[in-house]
Motif scaffolding. Structure first.
Motif, PDB file in Angstrom:
ATOM      1  N   ILE A  21      45.589  47.887  43.780  1.00 31.42           N
ATOM      2  CA  ILE A  21      45.685  46.443  43.570  1.00 31.42           C
ATOM      3  C   ILE A  21      44.479  45.941  42.774  1.00 31.42           C
ATOM      4  O   ILE A  21      44.598  45.056  41.924  1.00 31.42           O
ATOM      5  CB  ILE A  21      45.805  45.692  44.908  1.00 31.42           C
ATOM      6  CG1 ILE A  21      47.131  46.055  45.591  1.00 31.42           C
ATOM      7  CG2 ILE A  21      45.727  44.176  44.687  1.00 31.42           C
ATOM      8  CD1 ILE A  21      47.343  45.376  46.928  1.00 31.42           C
ATOM      9  N   MET A  25      44.709  43.757  39.563  1.00 34.51           N
ATOM     10  CA  MET A  25      44.250  42.369  39.635  1.00 34.51           C
ATOM     11  C   MET A  25      43.095  42.068  38.682  1.00 34.51           C
ATOM     12  O   MET A  25      42.976  40.951  38.183  1.00 34.51           O
ATOM     13  CB  MET A  25      43.825  42.056  41.076  1.00 34.51           C
ATOM     14  CG  MET A  25      44.965  41.968  42.066  1.00 34.51           C
ATOM     15  SD  MET A  25      46.074  40.571  41.734  1.00 34.51           S
ATOM     16  CE  MET A  25      44.982  39.200  42.057  1.00 34.51           C
ATOM     17  N   THR A  26      42.231  43.050  38.446  1.00 36.88           N
ATOM     18  CA  THR A  26      41.035  42.788  37.630  1.00 36.88           C
ATOM     19  C   THR A  26      41.370  42.243  36.241  1.00 36.88           C
ATOM     20  O   THR A  26      40.837  41.193  35.846  1.00 36.88           O
ATOM     21  CB  THR A  26      40.170  44.053  37.516  1.00 36.88           C
ATOM     22  OG1 THR A  26      39.729  44.438  38.821  1.00 36.88           O
ATOM     23  CG2 THR A  26      38.958  43.815  36.624  1.00 36.88           C
ATOM     24  N   ILE A  29      42.918  38.628  36.628  1.00 38.37           N
ATOM     25  CA  ILE A  29      41.926  37.579  36.912  1.00 38.37           C
ATOM     26  C   ILE A  29      41.058  37.328  35.686  1.00 38.37           C
ATOM     27  O   ILE A  29      40.766  36.179  35.329  1.00 38.37           O
ATOM     28  CB  ILE A  29      41.059  37.978  38.121  1.00 38.37           C
ATOM     29  CG1 ILE A  29      41.911  38.052  39.389  1.00 38.37           C
ATOM     30  CG2 ILE A  29      39.911  36.982  38.313  1.00 38.37           C
ATOM     31  CD1 ILE A  29      41.165  38.594  40.601  1.00 38.37           C
ATOM     32  N   SER A 167      45.985  38.711  47.548  1.00 39.50           N
ATOM     33  CA  SER A 167      46.251  39.048  46.147  1.00 39.50           C
ATOM     34  C   SER A 167      47.389  38.203  45.597  1.00 39.50           C
ATOM     35  O   SER A 167      47.320  37.687  44.469  1.00 39.50           O
ATOM     36  CB  SER A 167      46.590  40.542  46.020  1.00 39.50           C
ATOM     37  OG  SER A 167      45.506  41.337  46.469  1.00 39.50           O
ATOM     38  N   VAL A 171      47.238  35.337  42.537  1.00 38.58           N
ATOM     39  CA  VAL A 171      48.168  35.306  41.396  1.00 38.58           C
ATOM     40  C   VAL A 171      48.778  33.911  41.270  1.00 38.58           C
ATOM     41  O   VAL A 171      48.797  33.313  40.185  1.00 38.58           O
ATOM     42  CB  VAL A 171      49.268  36.372  41.556  1.00 38.58           C
ATOM     43  CG1 VAL A 171      50.355  36.173  40.491  1.00 38.58           C
ATOM     44  CG2 VAL A 171      48.675  37.773  41.443  1.00 38.58           C
TER      45      VAL A 171
END
Length: 510
Positions: A21, A25-26, A29, A167, A171
């Motif tokens: 994740i 996610m990095t 974001i 998470s 988003v």
């Protein structure tokens, strides 16, 4: 036993989820916040994380003492211990808030390279995270109580659920136009929910009571005497992973902080593997220490474990060395730019190279822990991490994020060489024989694999499909060469045993 086995499984599931994740996610974001705000986000987090040292290792102390009182069936002692710890945590929370308010006054003068808007964002995030920390530190004690009661399934499952929901919330927040301040608010809300649910479980399900019966100086001293070394290693971790943010935050623009943070993120994924592997061998090290195994017997075990770790690590390191730059460019290159993604790849690669030897010798650390000889390592690491931070700060003036990591890596390499001397002279591990047997057959096979990987890298193209194709070809080549040329007979047998269920399934359904 079910709690232990399931807890261990959930632990590995958490590591897997965190890494996967995190990788997804990095860039998401980063793309929504932009390089500057993302740099501020991770740097303020690192600064507040430093203040978390005021925990003084009490969370681990809670686990140990609760387990001790349970084993002794001393309910009154447990109640008194927990009440004492909560009073200490109350005092710590007050110190955290006071320290945060003091530092808040100097944020403008510290982050001299930030614009007015960036400083406003940084200060807002800092205040929210200080509040989060003041609540979170004592809240961690309830998870420690669960572990002390050997109730692992609930807190670990809850943590996985929290991570997934957090998470998804991030988003949704960013898609709807949220910013970095919104992210720390989301983290604070989930932190408070986690603490509240865990407290309910501790009081209602485990029937734990917190009650002061007596408060003595001796009792407080006993608590801190155990937590001191835990705190010292936490301090080492701060200088390893967060000190660079302090330095760069003072002398660099926010974009450099993002580059450094991405490199650290990738490097710590490699380090997570270190912890997961080495911790498995602590029971074996304890058994060997209790039975007073000879130095040569300890060396034999370290060679067996080290060779397996070495081969796996060389696969990861080789892949990142030859295809990692393409991965980082595809992953976050659009936000960091070509030079930024290159520096992030280089920082991560430096961490992986420097971390390889400690990981390969992870059994040595297990021996130190089993023999209660961590004091020398703790003092050595802390001394050189401070020196590495100072050296990195000097290099960072001219070379930015890469210079900062250079100082840290130099200190790591020095420390590990000193530790090898300590292993050899004090623990009686035969270090020359360890390296001789570690590289026996394996080194030549690794070099051949790396040479072929270098050629694979010339396959034209720079897309995700091209990257995956290169990785697949590299994987087939690496494992074929290693199995054929680099493994001893018993290692080949381990591979056959591990894949036997898969081969049997293929035969049955082929």
């Amino acid at each position: 036993m079910n709690q232990l086995k399931t807890g261990a499984l959930l632990n590995y599931a958490t590591i897997f989820l965190t890494n996967v994740i995190g990788l997804l996610m990095t860039p998401f974001i980063l793309s929504y916040l932009g390089k500057d705000d993302y740099g501020i986000f991770i740097t303020i987090g690192a600064l507040v994380g430093t203040i978390s040292l005021f925990d003084f290792g009490l969370n681990n102390t809670v686990v140990r003492f609760v387990a001790k009182y349970r084993a002794e069936n001393d309910k009154k002692g447990e109640e008194n211990f927990l009440a004492t710890v909560m009073l200490i945590y109350l005092f710590i929370s007050i110190i955290v808030i006071a320290s945060g308010l003091i530092f808040y006054q100097y944020i403008d003068g510290y982050f001299t390279k930030m614009s007015v808007d960036q400083l406003r964002t940084a200060k807002s995030m800092f205040i929210i995270l200080i509040f989060n920390l003041a609540i979170g530190l004592p809240g961690q004690a309830y998870t420690g109580i669960c572990y002390g009661y050997e109730s692992f399934i609930f807190p670990k499952t809850l943590n996985i659920i929290k991570y997934v929901l957090r998470s998804l919330s991030v988003v949704g927040l960013l898609v709807l136009g949220g910013n970095a301040i919104g992210l720390v608010i989301v983290d604070t809300i989930f932190n408070m929910l986690l603490i509240g649910i865990t407290m309910f479980f501790v009081f209602k399900k485990l029937k734990v009571k917190i009650k002061i019966h007596e408060l003595s100086k001796r009792f407080v001293t006993e608590i801190f005497s155990y937590s001191t070394w835990v705190f010292l290693f936490a301090l080492v971790g701060i200088f390893q992973w967060k000190a660079g943010h302090w330095v760069l935050g003072k002398i660099s623009v926010a974009g450099v902080l993002a580059v450094y943070g991405i490199g650290i993120t990738l490097g710590t994924y490699y380090g997570a593997f270190s912890t997961a592997v080495s911790s498995v061998f602590l029971p074996r090290a304890t058994q060997m220490s209790v039975s007073k195994s000879s130095g040569e017997e300890l060396t034999d075990m370290m060679i067996k474990i080290g060779r397996i770790s070495f081969l796996v690590l060389m696969y990861i390191l080789g892949g990142f060395l030859f295809f990692g730059r393409q991965f980082v460019t595809l992953w976050v290159g659009g936000e960091l730019g070509e030079d930024g993604s290159y520096q992030s790849w280089l920082i991560a690669l430096m961490i992986m190279v420097a971390y390889t030897l400690p990981l390969v010798q992870g059994f040595g650390n297990s021996i130190l822990e089993a023999q209660s000889k961590l004091r020398f390592k703790a003092i050595l690491y802390l001394s050189f991490m401070i020196l590495g931070t100072a050296l990195g700060a000097y290099f960072a003036i001219d070379y930015g994020a890469v210079g900062m990591m250079t100082g840290t890596v130099i200190s790591w390499l020095i420390v590990q060489n000193v530790m090898n001397f300590y292993y050899h002279k004090v623990i009686k591990i035969n270090i020359p024989r360890f390296f001789k047997m570690l590289f026996n057959k394996s080194l030549l096979a690794v070099l051949i694999s790396f040479a072929i990987a270098y050629l694979i890298n010339f396959i034209p193209g720079y897309s995700w499909i091209n990257f995956v194709a290169k990785c697949v070809i590299y994987s087939v080549v690496f494992f074929t060469v290693i199995y054929s040329l680099g493994m001893w007979k018993y290692e080949q047998q381990l591979v056959i045993t591990a894949f036997k269920p898969v081969l049997n399934f293929v035969r049955r359904n082929g």
